[in-house]
Enzyme design. Sequence first.
Site, PDB file in Angstrom:
ATOM      1  N   GLU A 120       4.805  -7.463   6.323  1.00  0.00           N
ATOM      2  CA  GLU A 120       4.762  -8.332   5.139  1.00  0.00           C
ATOM      3  C   GLU A 120       5.055  -9.781   5.535  1.00  0.00           C
ATOM      4  O   GLU A 120       4.391 -10.710   5.076  1.00  0.00           O
ATOM      5  CB  GLU A 120       5.784  -7.862   4.098  1.00  0.00           C
ATOM      6  N   GLU A 133       5.984   3.190   5.694  1.00  0.00           N
ATOM      7  CA  GLU A 133       6.494   3.474   4.347  1.00  0.00           C
ATOM      8  C   GLU A 133       6.086   4.830   3.783  1.00  0.00           C
ATOM      9  O   GLU A 133       6.933   5.533   3.206  1.00  0.00           O
ATOM     10  CB  GLU A 133       6.064   2.365   3.356  1.00  0.00           C
TER      11      GLU A 133
END
Length: 168
Positions: free
Chosen positions: A114, A134
């Site tokens: 990110e 994730e």
Amino acid sequence: MNDPHYRYCRYEVEGPLLTLTIDRPEVLNAFHPDAHREFSDAFDRYAVDPGLRVAIVTGAGEKAFCAGTDLKALSTTGDHTKPRTGFAGITHRFELWKPLIAAVNGLCLGGGMEILAACDLGVAAAHAEFGLPEPRVGLAALGGGLLQRLPRQIGMKDAMALVLALSQ
């Protein structure tokens, strides 16, 4: 000069260059709420300082740029608080006009991806590794940098292929 009021963020200025170092190598430079707040403050300072023209974001040590969220801290405290400016204080910061360079020096996972996506340029060491773990822990890559920015930068189908490949 390093700013001593930060604990998890090394804020080093050399002329017009700011180097922000994620300084939690013992947990692969993973972020918890205090680290998020420090980096948000550091990016606020960068944005308004007329003497700074470019910033490099990197991780302490050679093992990891950033392994994302500190899952041990999250499981202990339950606190997943991030500033309004997003993961690491940068992923929801769309108004920053000064350039950011990610210097990826090892593992770049989850929230690290990110941060990388929120930067204008990324440079990786030969030993750098990238991934989105994730799904393996029941989360989604929703930090605000990758899934929102990547399709605009490389197109939806290429972004989808890359995200799915990194999630394996």
